[in-house]
Design an enzyme around this catalytic site. Structure first.
Site, PDB file in Angstrom:
ATOM      1  N   LYS A 181       7.785  30.832  20.304  1.00  0.00           N
ATOM      2  CA  LYS A 181       6.850  30.165  19.390  1.00  0.00           C
ATOM      3  C   LYS A 181       5.867  29.346  20.219  1.00  0.00           C
ATOM      4  O   LYS A 181       6.214  28.308  20.766  1.00  0.00           O
ATOM      5  CB  LYS A 181       7.575  29.236  18.407  1.00  0.00           C
ATOM      6  CG  LYS A 181       6.597  28.765  17.319  1.00  0.00           C
ATOM      7  CD  LYS A 181       7.016  27.513  16.602  1.00  0.00           C
ATOM      8  CE  LYS A 181       6.546  26.243  17.253  1.00  0.00           C
ATOM      9  NZ  LYS A 181       5.093  26.042  17.329  1.00  0.00           N
ATOM     10  N   GLU A 256      11.971  20.870  29.033  1.00  0.00           N
ATOM     11  CA  GLU A 256      10.908  20.579  30.008  1.00  0.00           C
ATOM     12  C   GLU A 256       9.929  19.662  29.289  1.00  0.00           C
ATOM     13  O   GLU A 256       9.107  20.120  28.498  1.00  0.00           O
ATOM     14  CB  GLU A 256      10.211  21.874  30.448  1.00  0.00           C
ATOM     15  CG  GLU A 256      11.120  22.882  31.122  1.00  0.00           C
ATOM     16  CD  GLU A 256      11.577  22.436  32.500  1.00  0.00           C
ATOM     17  OE1 GLU A 256      10.963  21.531  33.087  1.00  0.00           O
ATOM     18  OE2 GLU A 256      12.578  22.993  32.989  1.00  0.00           O
ATOM     19  N   GLU A 388       2.932   8.378  28.180  1.00  0.00           N
ATOM     20  CA  GLU A 388       2.055   9.470  28.599  1.00  0.00           C
ATOM     21  C   GLU A 388       0.773   9.489  27.763  1.00  0.00           C
ATOM     22  O   GLU A 388       0.834   9.404  26.542  1.00  0.00           O
ATOM     23  CB  GLU A 388       2.842  10.775  28.383  1.00  0.00           C
ATOM     24  CG  GLU A 388       2.195  12.000  28.952  1.00  0.00           C
ATOM     25  CD  GLU A 388       3.063  13.244  28.717  1.00  0.00           C
ATOM     26  OE1 GLU A 388       3.683  13.346  27.640  1.00  0.00           O
ATOM     27  OE2 GLU A 388       3.111  14.098  29.615  1.00  0.00           O
TER      28      GLU A 388
END
Ligand code: NAD
Length: 493
Positions: A181, A256, A388
């Site tokens: 996906k 990840e 981030e």
């Protein structure tokens, strides 16, 4: 409207409309205009993709194929992709804003896209089991490697093809079948890749792609009873949600995730090298890289000079349309992300950090452009240093000694990558040992190769991609006991 391209999703080597007939729009970030419609896959479509993958694994030729033969298929795929890399790159640019030169064969992601297939083609028949000298008389005990079965793979929007390739080739090399996906913001190059792969005669069902959103496509896919493991690349928040879904059936999942990677500039660093390396480690992809080294820790004795030189280097960067060959930094990859990065810059400005370079001057009426932005005097507990941004934004903080630099570098929930700039390589290597990160660069940044495992420490994830470890993550071991002299006394006699 007629120029808008409509994609279908891919299962069992065939194209399908979504069962409930829904599509969503995909924008070209260079101008903010809708250029494609992408299937909004739901449970029925996920079921179709998984059924195809399961059949290919259990009943199709893939499940019975000898590893060496699988290797030949992977090699063929690499060859086909190298023929069509330009076509794939054009879609990536249109859908994601990535500069075409970043996906050109011979350069970084374009090269990985080919190399990975060839590398893992050679590894298919290298996973050897072993005979175990178990303390058990008249027994022959051996261990063999086996695939999991159907694997769900979930992709982020930055570097769709680059992140895809790190998980796809090793997973197929291991003998699994895949339902993938891609991100709802960048599905088109993955779908185009399937069209290219039809030329490589991959048996039906080995690779399937369903498109859609995290909660309505990604979750049912990970949760599907016939999916045996998952591999997720994305943000830490999305990763937590995906891991929670996987945990319902105790499924292994590779993570990840994001990062806030420090780059440490020591007082003895070659400053020209460090400035150029730091700039190259953040800004060319617009900061839209998981390992972007955007948290700069600079020794107090050189922080003024370093900061001025960094601004001088990056303010020259040409921000512009990805198809303009003079462009050095393209747009943010999608509208929501662009607005989010602008909000984060405004918040950092409001927080009183010293704005050395303001990339908002690159914004245009159309398209999602932001230039390099640098804040100084950013304490490590600030939002900008801890969370981030995933945009072209760097923060600078001064430190006084190496121990403090290591302490600040490790004071983060993340541990994806780190950079160290110093002429004293021995001391830099000692420092590398103390940094909590899956990758540490000394006097360089941003390197990656198919052969070298990557992955995170702490909340940047677990599991590894690339190298031997990248394939091992998609395999499990089985221990087989064979009685060489079968005898079993009556246990209750
Ligand atoms: P995201 O987490 O928002 O989405 C990633 C993917 O997960 C998308 O396909 C999304 O639809 C899906 N998803 C979201 N919630 C889900 C759920 N509950 N269940 C199943 N699927 C779900 O991330 P993003 O914004 O697309 O990507 C940017 C992030 O990815 C950044 O944080 C970046 O650092 C990270 N990233 C990490 C690596 C790495 O190798 N460590 C590489 C590239 C990007």
């Amino acid at each position: 409207m007629s120029d808008i391209r409509t994609f279908q999703y891919f299962a069992n080597n065939q194209w399908h409309d979504p069962a409930d007939g829904g599509w969503f729009d995909s924008e070209n970030p260079a101008n903010g205009e809708v250029w494609a419609r992408v299937p909004d896959c739901r449970q029925a479509d996920v079921d179709r993709g998984v059924a195809a993958a399961r059949e290919a694994f259990c009943d199709g030729p893939w499940g019975r194929m000898l590893p060496a033969e699988r290797g030949r298929v992977l090699r063929r795929i690499g060859d086909v992709i190298s023929k069509f890399a330009e076509r794939l790159g054009a879609i990536e640019t249109q859908d994601n804003g990535k500069l075409p030169q970043m996906i050109t064969p011979g350069l970084r992601e374009g090269q990985w896209l080919v190399d990975s297939w060839h590398y893992y083609a050679g590894m298919c028949d290298k996973f050897e089991g072993r005979v175990i000298p178990a303390e058990a008389p008249d027994m022959h005990n051996y261990m063999k490697w086996e695939p999991f079965g159907v694997v769900a793979q979930i992709l982020p929007w930055n570097s769709p093809l680059g992140t895809l390739i790190w998980k796809l080739a090793p997973c197929l090399a291991a003998g699994n079948t895949v339902v993938m996906k891609p991100s709802e913001h960048s599905s088109c190059s993955t779908l185009e890749l399937m069209d290219v792969l039809l030329e490589a005669d991959l048996p039906p069902g080995v690779l399937n792609v369903v498109t859609g959103f995290g909660s309505t496509t990604g979750e049912p896919l990970i949760d599907h009873k016939d999916v045996r493991m998952a591999s997720f690349t994305g943000g830490t928040a999305g990763g937590r949600a995906a891991a929670a879904v996987a945990s319902r059936q105790v499924k292994p999942i590779i993570m990840e995730l994001g990062g806030k990677s420090p780059q440490i500039v020591l007082p003895d660093a070659d400053l020209e090298l460090a400035v150029n390396g730091v700039a190259a480690g953040i800004f060319p992809p617009g900061g839209q890289s998981c390992i972007s080294g955007s948290r700069l820790l600079v020794h107090r004795s050189v922080v003024e000079e370093f900061s001025h030189r960094l601004v001088d280097v990056v303010k020259k960067a040409k921000v512009g349309e990805p198809n303009d060959p003079t462009t050095q930094i393209g747009p943010m990859a999608n509208g929501p992300h662009y607005r989010n990065v602008l909000d984060r810059i405004a918040a950092a400005d409001d927080a009183g950090h010293k704005l050395l370079l303001d990339g908002r001057t690159a914004c245009r009426d159309k398209g999602y452009y932001i230039g390099p932005t640098i804040f100084a005097d950013v304490p490590n507990n600030a939002d900008l240093a801890q969370n981030e941004v995933f945009g072209p934004v760097a923060s600078i903080e001064a430190f006084d000694d190496q121990a403090e630099a290591v302490r600040i570098a490790n004071d983060s929930i993340y541990g994806l990558a780190a950079g160290i700039w110093s002429r004293d390589v021995t001391s830099a290597m000692r420092m590398a040992d103390r940094i909590e990160a899956g990758t540490v660069y000394i006097n360089n940044y941003f390197n990656a190769a198919t052969q070298s495992p990557v992955g995170g420490y702490k909340q940047s994830g677990y599991g590894r991609e690339n190298g031997w470890e990248g394939m091992r993550c998609f395999m499990q071991t089985k221990s087989v006991w064979l009685a060489t002299d079968p005898h079993q006394p009556d246990p209750f006699g």
